[in-house]
Write a protein that holds these residues in place. Structure first.
Motif, PDB file in Angstrom:
ATOM      1  N   ALA B  25       0.839  -1.197   0.000  1.00 27.62           N
ATOM      2  CA  ALA B  25       0.000   0.000   0.000  1.00 27.62           C
ATOM      3  C   ALA B  25       0.875   1.247   0.000  1.00 27.62           C
ATOM      4  O   ALA B  25       0.631   2.194  -0.735  1.00 27.62           O
ATOM      5  N   SER B  45      -7.849   7.761  -4.845  1.00 26.68           N
ATOM      6  CA  SER B  45      -8.534   6.765  -4.035  1.00 26.68           C
ATOM      7  C   SER B  45      -7.701   5.482  -4.017  1.00 26.68           C
ATOM      8  O   SER B  45      -7.253   5.019  -5.054  1.00 26.68           O
ATOM      9  N   GLY B  46      -7.477   4.948  -2.825  1.00 29.67           N
ATOM     10  CA  GLY B  46      -6.670   3.739  -2.708  1.00 29.67           C
ATOM     11  C   GLY B  46      -5.193   4.026  -2.600  1.00 29.67           C
ATOM     12  O   GLY B  46      -4.365   3.108  -2.665  1.00 29.67           O
ATOM     13  N   ALA B  47      -4.825   5.305  -2.433  1.00 28.17           N
ATOM     14  CA  ALA B  47      -3.415   5.663  -2.386  1.00 28.17           C
ATOM     15  C   ALA B  47      -2.765   5.216  -1.080  1.00 28.17           C
ATOM     16  O   ALA B  47      -1.554   5.056  -1.006  1.00 28.17           O
ATOM     17  N   GLY B  48      -3.556   5.041  -0.061  1.00 25.77           N
ATOM     18  CA  GLY B  48      -2.985   4.649   1.223  1.00 25.77           C
ATOM     19  C   GLY B  48      -3.088   5.754   2.260  1.00 25.77           C
ATOM     20  O   GLY B  48      -2.358   5.757   3.246  1.00 25.77           O
ATOM     21  N   LYS B  49      -4.000   6.683   2.066  1.00 24.91           N
ATOM     22  CA  LYS B  49      -4.152   7.786   3.007  1.00 24.91           C
ATOM     23  C   LYS B  49      -4.667   7.266   4.345  1.00 24.91           C
ATOM     24  O   LYS B  49      -4.131   7.591   5.403  1.00 24.91           O
ATOM     25  N   THR B  50      -5.705   6.440   4.287  1.00 27.47           N
ATOM     26  CA  THR B  50      -6.236   5.870   5.519  1.00 27.47           C
ATOM     27  C   THR B  50      -5.170   5.029   6.210  1.00 27.47           C
ATOM     28  O   THR B  50      -4.993   5.091   7.434  1.00 27.47           O
ATOM     29  N   THR B  51      -4.469   4.247   5.409  1.00 21.01           N
ATOM     30  CA  THR B  51      -3.409   3.409   5.970  1.00 21.01           C
ATOM     31  C   THR B  51      -2.376   4.271   6.678  1.00 21.01           C
ATOM     32  O   THR B  51      -1.958   3.964   7.802  1.00 21.01           O
ATOM     33  N   GLN B  86     -12.756   7.413   8.649  1.00 23.42           N
ATOM     34  CA  GLN B  86     -13.512   7.480   7.400  1.00 23.42           C
ATOM     35  C   GLN B  86     -14.836   6.723   7.545  1.00 23.42           C
ATOM     36  O   GLN B  86     -15.866   7.175   7.068  1.00 23.42           O
ATOM     37  N   GLU B 165     -11.223  12.236   5.784  1.00 28.09           N
ATOM     38  CA  GLU B 165     -12.394  12.643   5.011  1.00 28.09           C
ATOM     39  C   GLU B 165     -13.587  12.931   5.921  1.00 28.09           C
ATOM     40  O   GLU B 165     -14.661  12.359   5.746  1.00 28.09           O
ATOM     41  N   HIS B 198     -10.650  14.614  -0.151  1.00 23.72           N
ATOM     42  CA  HIS B 198     -10.641  14.448  -1.600  1.00 23.72           C
ATOM     43  C   HIS B 198     -10.964  15.759  -2.286  1.00 23.72           C
ATOM     44  O   HIS B 198     -10.859  15.874  -3.487  1.00 23.72           O
TER      45      HIS B 198
ATOM     46  N   SER D 255      -8.140  -8.613   8.620  1.00 19.45           N
ATOM     47  CA  SER D 255      -7.702  -7.441   7.876  1.00 19.45           C
ATOM     48  C   SER D 255      -8.055  -6.184   8.658  1.00 19.45           C
ATOM     49  O   SER D 255      -7.282  -5.244   8.729  1.00 19.45           O
TER      50      SER D 255
ATOM     51  N   GLN E 139     -10.892  -5.767   1.560  1.00 18.13           N
ATOM     52  CA  GLN E 139      -9.473  -5.552   1.297  1.00 18.13           C
ATOM     53  C   GLN E 139      -9.255  -4.227   0.568  1.00 18.13           C
ATOM     54  O   GLN E 139      -8.137  -3.884   0.229  1.00 18.13           O
ATOM     55  N   SER E 141      -9.922   0.072  -0.173  1.00 15.32           N
ATOM     56  CA  SER E 141     -10.084   1.346   0.526  1.00 15.32           C
ATOM     57  C   SER E 141     -11.528   1.809   0.395  1.00 15.32           C
ATOM     58  O   SER E 141     -12.298   1.283  -0.417  1.00 15.32           O
ATOM     59  N   GLY E 143     -12.932   4.488  -0.873  1.00 17.64           N
ATOM     60  CA  GLY E 143     -13.313   4.952  -2.201  1.00 17.64           C
ATOM     61  C   GLY E 143     -13.471   3.805  -3.179  1.00 17.64           C
ATOM     62  O   GLY E 143     -14.361   3.817  -4.043  1.00 17.64           O
TER      63      GLY E 143
HETATM   64  N1  ATP Z   1      -6.727  -4.906   5.289  1.00 19.45           N
HETATM   65  C1  ATP Z   1      -6.260  -4.801   4.049  1.00 19.45           C
HETATM   66  N2  ATP Z   1      -5.857  -5.891   3.391  1.00 19.45           N
HETATM   67  C2  ATP Z   1      -5.364  -5.803   2.150  1.00 19.45           C
HETATM   68  N3  ATP Z   1      -5.239  -4.661   1.488  1.00 19.45           N
HETATM   69  C3  ATP Z   1      -5.620  -3.520   2.087  1.00 19.45           C
HETATM   70  C4  ATP Z   1      -6.157  -3.530   3.400  1.00 19.45           C
HETATM   71  N4  ATP Z   1      -6.447  -2.240   3.739  1.00 19.45           N
HETATM   72  C5  ATP Z   1      -6.117  -1.475   2.676  1.00 19.45           C
HETATM   73  N5  ATP Z   1      -5.619  -2.247   1.690  1.00 19.45           N
HETATM   74  C6  ATP Z   1      -5.122  -1.766   0.399  1.00 19.45           C
HETATM   75  O1  ATP Z   1      -4.226  -0.701   0.624  1.00 19.45           O
HETATM   76  C7  ATP Z   1      -4.403   0.327  -0.321  1.00 19.45           C
HETATM   77  C8  ATP Z   1      -4.605   1.651   0.379  1.00 19.45           C
HETATM   78  O2  ATP Z   1      -5.820   1.662   1.114  1.00 19.45           O
HETATM   79  P1  ATP Z   1      -6.321   2.917   1.943  1.00 19.45           P
HETATM   80  O3  ATP Z   1      -7.577   2.539   2.596  1.00 19.45           O
HETATM   81  O4  ATP Z   1      -5.229   3.390   2.807  1.00 19.45           O
HETATM   82  O5  ATP Z   1      -6.583   3.973   0.786  1.00 19.45           O
HETATM   83  P2  ATP Z   1      -7.099   5.460   0.863  1.00 19.45           P
HETATM   84  O6  ATP Z   1      -6.033   6.316   0.336  1.00 19.45           O
HETATM   85  O7  ATP Z   1      -7.606   5.747   2.224  1.00 19.45           O
HETATM   86  O8  ATP Z   1      -8.287   5.423  -0.178  1.00 19.45           O
HETATM   87  P3  ATP Z   1      -9.716   6.178  -0.136  1.00 19.45           P
HETATM   88  O9  ATP Z   1      -9.448   7.576  -0.463  1.00 19.45           O
HETATM   89  O10 ATP Z   1     -10.460   5.479  -1.195  1.00 19.45           O
HETATM   90  O11 ATP Z   1     -10.276   5.965   1.223  1.00 19.45           O
HETATM   91  C9  ATP Z   1      -5.573  -0.104  -1.221  1.00 19.45           C
HETATM   92  O12 ATP Z   1      -5.061  -0.601  -2.417  1.00 19.45           O
HETATM   93  C10 ATP Z   1      -6.247  -1.199  -0.441  1.00 19.45           C
HETATM   94  O13 ATP Z   1      -6.749  -2.170  -1.326  1.00 19.45           O
END
Ligand code: ATP
Ligand code: ATP
Ligand code: MG
Ligand code: MG
Lengths: 277, 277, 297, 260, 277
Positions: B25, B45-51, B86, B165, B198, D255, E139, E141, E143
């Motif tokens: 991620a 979206s999916g960049a890893g911001k939440t992570t 979120q 968000e 966003h 997860s 799995q 995010s 979005g």
């Molecule tokens: N528990 C998990 N298991 C596997 N992959 C994960 C898990 N959590 C997140 N991911 C992956 O990590 C990446 C980043 O997820 P994250 O939720 O941090 O994105 P985000 O930037 O918050 O997106 P958004 O703006 O859509 O909320 C995504 O590709 C997602 O599929």
């Protein structure tokens, strides 16, 4: 054949009573019970079974009336309820405390898993000689059986409940640095509560079963012992009368549990709810 | 220098190991935030911001690198931090009323009762929800739930505030009000804020700087300083030419990010868009 | 001696006896009622249990001072070296063919006319590998049938009349009041298996643990005295015995009036203990013959 | 990898090992008739169970247990789904079900004998009569607890009854059904023993009770241990099924807990 | 006239009856939508937009009035309708992969396998999620989950599409792309769309008209026709003066709504802002 009539008879009841607006729950429940009574009356009368061995419902009730006028019956009933309540209380308390403890500490959970799986299926009836050895045939012998059997019901439900805590809720609690005890109180316990309620209802029935069975086999005072006496005297109607008392007691306990559930679980999706039309 | 840094994210990498699918991620994130700074994070979206936010909050372990808050390595949620998740709906405890949800962290912090009452009232008023204080979260609309989560964080008076968000589900007018609430809170309490959004306008309007992330596996694509005056206002600030420039710049960066742009150097040139251009 | 018992009650020794709530134990109930035990300074509590399996451990662990059990069960316990000792006779078969308190009954319309007909048939007994199947085998053998071909199943006495009537079993070993109930339903008694085994078979007895016998022989002595008085009293006052039965069971009074009572006697028949021990060995209930000496007082 | 397997083995076997050792030490010099030394119990284990009783007693018991358990599972899930989905049906049958649930199986036996005779079917029915409750109750609760938004989704896309049943209701309730199934298994074993107290002439339970009655105490203990072993083996088998069927549930939880 | 109306909302009123709290969420809503129209709904948070959508979808019964779709009164979800829920995360089946989630409604519709494959692939490509087709929703995010829900609705090719803040959790660039996706889909399939959003720009950019709701208990405050050309484009359309006028107008209406304005007549005047002003 008979099973089919058993399930369709009560199911038909609401359709006839459904006019405008929903029929209140107790009415529906009463309809179900009436259906069962009718069935119990008819099956022996129509000769599906020999009425000497399964007397019609009315005869059971007559015997029940006879029982209710004897002091012995009430003493036995009180003894049964007391044994059941004490056993259940111990089992629920122990099950909840240990369940939350084990469930929320992964290491503990992994370490106890196999032991729990091993001890759980050991039939409590196999413990009878042990119980008698320790306590003869007084209350405590049956109590051991009751506690042993119903404890697992609660424990396992609580373990499942603790596992079901919403991760986002858990993370919220962690991010606000809730103390362990606060986490248990405000996050784990409410999540596990629906499971505890199910566990309680399962345990209440198992406890009753074991209380009666224990009385029946060990001979501790109570309804079970009365049933045994009736059985070994060939008093079939009295025996069924006592069995009905047991069943009715079970229904009452469930009503109580449901009532409690509606109060403490008002927030839960299964209780709350705009019922969609 | 060290006292100048509140939060230090050093070479953080995060890989999710699944049975069937391993996701990198975050590839490598390095940046630091001064005490009392308000930094916005944008990215696809999916960049890893939440992570990232969860790693900073100590809710998720990092695979490589480290997160240092006030000189201490983060391994568990640090004190004085509040997070708005979120998944706002799931971060509220359904078994507590709105008031209970807001009050709980304060109780945990041992805030005296009178003070607690005041904080709860004020924060609920700030998000215009004082009239539903005794409702349960699931009786509220999505936007209202989100505002409860915000009120909870605000009432907590944290030193570090992480928001993921937080205004996604509220209407435009409320959103503008809440933006101003966050800014005034930030200025009044001197709290350090990490704000994921966003909405590019929002990021520029709120932040002192905007971090733009690339697509996963994530890097910092650009670190855009927002050189707007500290006194901001929904109407005037948004209509200044500099605001327009900045938002166009960030918008372009995000388009680059979506197009797969990964190297921070390439964008350095455009980052030079300064007040003197 | 109401005055006497009032005087004694302060010093009366509490004694618990494990019994089964069946016809056989009527004398103790009667004895307690008549104050025979109080006269001996005993304050008796009767604890009813399901059977020997529950009573024996109770006596061994001294939860009960005394217990009631059939002789075969005691032999089995003795074979395993449990320290038990018989202190009094329980009950006897009446010794009269066709008029015992127990017998083998076949359902209405059965073509089995005597015990030899049971070969290859299913017969219900309350406990397998115990006094029931052992004695029924004796009847079969005596009537010229092959006892090894009888197919025994275990069924509680109360279920037997029903099982007979429904044709689930071909015959059943019944005791009172179920014997009477089954016969009233059209069943026919084809053998008195206890009588077939021995004329004066002692089926059951009261027992205590060896520890108690050693630590308080005088208490055991007093119990035996009161017990024997009760047994004789019951034997001589069958009407009172029938009444006592109605108190601690739920037997229909009409049936109680009609049923055959066992014989009670204060004498311990060592011969039948010996005989049952032999049969237990014959039928493979035990691996080697039980030392009956150890069991007897 | 190897380390993690070793760790899991240690965790799984650690506590049992401690308990067995405790038992061993506590009974080592036991002279009590009912508490024979553990080595004596284990010594009789082989000769008691592996000389013919496996086929003669254990197998019939297991077959009856299996039949009863599967019937209870089918009935419990079927009825539970119906009851959980309809508030009306729930109101009608709940008191009746509670009535039957409170009746101890040993008293139910005479009635079952009336209907099913004294053969294997009666014993299977005794097992069903006890096993069904945890499955039924858990299914009802599981079905009732399914997320409203998911329910709405299924309704919007006009999923047919049958596929809603499979894809929404059963899958959604499956974690709780599994919980019920596990509890039912141990109750099933208890009832296997109880059912063999009546009209039986073979079975593990029958044999254990026979030992108990003939005061063959070490053998009786070995039977109790065997029941425990049967229980744990069946539980492991069930776990295997659950592991496959509920992979998503485990994944969802792991997860979200951030075990990544 | 009747053929001209796809959806008719007639005097709908909705009251939530709680034990402690009765909420009149919707007072009286009346409006109709032509076949193939794209109507946006905006309103303050908690105005009852979600509630309205659920009533239209037949998921919630109305307290008064009626919802008529294609001449038939709605009492249950009608065929050919797809809904994207505000709680996107909870609307995905966690036990199915992304592909499974998108495919399931098609299977239900008995779309042949080849066609089904194509639809699933195309819709996942449209939301840029084809690379995670075999992942589970949890799995992804936030979005990404929302986009799965959108893909599912798109693949279903409904005649009526209800969307509740469908782009709340996606980034700006993706949002723009999805907006264009919805418009192109709408034009290609002639589907009738009811679109709830908090983003005023979005409402104006997407819709043929914008319905502005008042605060709860809710009324229709204004029905603003959007007289922008049918061919719209993120850059040019948004920079036309007419677009600016319309968004300012809607913005003012929402401010009025928030200020407690309730009578539609008062705003009628401002609605007259037409192309000819
Ligand atoms: N528990 C998990 N298991 C596997 N992959 C994960 C898990 N959590 C997140 N991911 C992956 O990590 C990446 C980043 O997820 P994250 O939720 O941090 O994105 P985000 O930037 O918050 O997106 P958004 O703006 O859509 O909320 C995504 O590709 C997602 O599929
Ligand atoms: N199940 C419920 N029980 C009680 N009240 C409810 C329930 N659902 C919604 N409400 C109330 O109805 C009103 C409208 O809610 P709704 O979810 O429709 O708002 P909304 O317009 O969708 O808001 P948002 O934009 O924040 O999502 C709110 O005041 C809410 O508290
Ligand atoms: Mg996110
Ligand atoms: Mg909403």
């Amino acid at each position: 054949m008979t099973a089919a009539t058993a399930t369709t008879a009560p199911a038909r009841a609401p359709r006839t009573t459904r006019g405008r607006g929903p029929v209140p729950t107790p009415v529906l429940g009463a309809a179900g019970v009436l259906g069962l009574m009718a069935l119990l009356e008819l099956v022996p009368r129509l000769g599906v079974v020999d009425r000497r061995f399964l007397p019609p419902f009315s005869e059971m009730i007559a015997a029940l009336a006879g029982q209710m006028s004897s002091a012995e019956f009430w003493v036995a009933l009180v003894a049964t309820i007391r044994g059941w309540a004490i056993g259940l209380a111990i089992a629920v308390a122990a099950g909840v405390v240990l369940g939350i403890l084990i469930g929320s500490i992964p290491l503990l959970r992994a370490a106890t898993n196999s032991t729990i799986e091993f001890l759980r299926p050991i039939p409590s009836v196999a413990l009878i000689p042990l119980a008698v050895l320790l306590y003869g045939s007084d209350l405590r012998a049956t109590l051991i059986l009751v506690v042993y059997a119903s404890f697992w019901q609660v424990l396992v439900q609580v373990l499942y409940g603790v596992r079901d805590v919403d991760p986002v809720a858990r993370e919220t609690a962690r991010s606000y640095r809730f103390r362990r005890w606060t986490q248990v109180r405000t996050v784990i316990w409410p999540t596990a509560l629906p499971y505890v309620m199910t566990g309680f209802r399962l345990a209440a029935a198992v406890a009753l079963i074991l209380e009666i069975t224990g009385e029946l086999i060990i001979g501790s005072p109570g309804l079970g012992a009365q049933i045994k006496v009736a059985q070994s005297s060939g008093a079939v109607d009295t025996m069924y009368a006592l069995v009905i008392v047991t069943g009715v007691f079970g229904v009452l306990v469930n009503l109580l549990a449901r009532f409690a559930e509606r109060r403490v679980l008002a927030w839960h999706p299964s209780v709350r709810g705009e019922v969609p039309k | 220098m060290t006292t100048e840094t509140m939060l230090d994210v050093r070479g953080v990498r995060k890989v999710f190991e699944g049975k069937s699918r391993t996701v990198e991620a975050i590839r490598e994130l390095t940046f630091s935030v001064r005490p009392g700074e308000l930094a916005c994070i944008v990215g696809p979206s999916g960049a890893g911001k939440t992570t990232l936010l969860k790693c900073v909050a100590g809710l998720l372990g990092v695979t490589d690198g480290e997160v240092v808050l006030e000189g201490e390595r983060v391994t568990a949620p640090p004190p004085g931090m509040a997070v708005v998740f979120q998944e706002y709906g799931r971060s509220l405890f359904p078994w507590m009323t709105v008031r209970g949800n807001v009050e709980l962290p304060l109780k945990e912090k041992k805030v005296p009762r009178g003070e607690r009452r005041r904080l709860v009232r004020e924060s609920l008023e700030a998000v215009e929800l004082d009239h539903v204080a005794d409702s349960y979260p699931w009786q509220l609309s999505g936007g209202m739930q989100q505002r409860v989560a915000i009120a909870r964080a605000v009432a907590y008076e944290p030193r570090v505030l992480l928001m993921d968000e937080p205004f996604a589900a509220v209407d435009a007018q409320t959103r503008a009000d809440l933006e101003d609430l966050v800014r005034s809170l930030w200025r009044r309490l001197g709290v350090t804020v990490l704000f994921v959004t966003h909405d590019i306008d929002e990021a520029v309007y709120l932040g002192e700087r905007v971090l733009v992330l690339s697509m996963a596996p994530t890097l910092v694509l650009a670190d855009v300083p927002v050189d707007l005056p500290d006194e901001r206002d929904q109407i005037t600030t948004r209509s200044t030419p500099r605001f327009g420039e900045l938002r166009t710049h960030v918008w372009e960066l995000i388009q680059q990010a979506k197009a797969g742009e990964r190297s921070p150097e390439d964008t350095q040139v455009t980052t030079a868009v300064g007040p003197d251009t | 001696g109401s005055g006497g018992s009032a005087d004694d009650s302060g010093g009366a020794d509490p004694v618990t006896v494990g019994v089964i709530p069946i016809v056989d134990v009527a004398p103790v109930y009667l004895g307690v009622e008549q104050g025979f035990f109080a006269d001996q300074g005993l304050d008796v509590t009767l604890e009813s249990s399901q059977g020997g399996a529950a009573i024996v451990p109770g006596v061994v662990s001294e939860e009960f001072e005394f217990g009631f059990s059939n002789v075969t069960s005691l032999l089995l316990a003795g074979a395993k070296g449990l320290p038990l000792e018989i202190v009094g006779a329980g009950n006897y078969s009446t010794g009269e063919q066709g008029d015992d308190f127990s017998g083998v009954v076949v359902p209405e319309g059965s073509d089995i006319t005597d015990a030899s007909g049971l070969s290859g048939k299913t017969v219900a007994v309350n406990t397998l590998q115990n006094i029931g199947d052992t004695t029924v085998r004796q009847s079969v053998e005596k009537a010229g049938g092959n006892p090894d071909e009888v197919n025994f199943v275990e069924l509680p006495f109360p279920e037997m009349p029903g099982a007979l009537a429904e044709g689930r079993v071909d015959g059943a070993w019944l005791v009172e009041p179920f014997r009477t109930i089954a016969m009233n339903q059209g069943g026919t008694e084809i053998a008195s298996n206890l009588v077939d085994t021995q004329d004066d078979l002692m089926i059951s007895s009261y027992f205590t643990s060896k520890q108690l016998r050693q630590s308080d022989p005088e208490l055991v002595e007093r119990f035996t005295t009161a017990l024997n008085r009760s047994l004789d009293y019951a034997e001589n006052n069958p009407d009172q015995a029938r009444e006592a039965i109605l108190d601690y069971t739920e037997i229909d009074p009409a049936v109680a009036e009609e049923m055959t009572l066992p014989k009670w006697s204060s004498e311990i028949n060592t011969g039948t203990v010996e005989r049952l021990a032999e049969l237990a060995l014959e039928d493979g209930l035990v691996d080697e013959k039980v030392d009956t000496e150890a069991l007897l007082p | 990898m190897i380390v993690s397997i070793a760790r899991r083995a240690l965790l799984a076997l650690g506590l049992p090992a401690v308990l067995v050792t405790l038992w061993w030490v506590a009974t080592a010099n036991s002279t009590s008739f009912f508490w024979p030394p553990l080595p004596e119990i284990l010594g009789t284990f082989g000769e008691t169970w592996f000389s013919g009783r496996l086929a003669a007693d254990v197998l019939p018991s297991l077959l009856r247990l299996l039949a009863g358990y599967l019937i209870a599972l089918a009935l419990g899930v079927g009825l539970g789904t119906a009851i959980g989905s309809s508030a009306t049906l729930r109101a009608v049958v709940e008191p009746v079900l509670e009535f039957f649930r409170a009746i101890p199986p040993p008293v139910l036996v005479p009635i079952l004998i009336l209907f099913a005779g004294i053969g294997d079917w009666m014993k299977v029915l005794v097992i069903v009569s006890g096993c069904i409750w945890p499955i039924l109750l858990n299914t009802v609760e599981g079905v009732r607890g399914i997320d409203e938004v998911l329910r709405d989704t299924a309704r919007c896309y006009r999923m047919r009854r049958s596929s809603r049943l499979v894809h929404l209701v059963l899958r959604g309730a499956s974690p709780q059904i599994a919980a019920g199934a596990r509890q039912a298994l141990s109750i099933g074993i208890i009832l296997m023993v109880i059912s063999e107290m009546f009209a039986a002439s073979n079975g593990v339970g029958f044999t254990v009770i026979q030992f108990q009655r003939s005061f063959a105490i070490p053998q009786m203990w070995s039977g109790i241990i065997l029941l425990g072993l049967i229980g744990i083996t069946l539980a492991l088998l069930l776990r295997l099924v659950e592991y496959r069927a509920l992979a998503w549930y485990r994944g969802l939880h792991e997860s979200q807990r951030g075990k990544g």
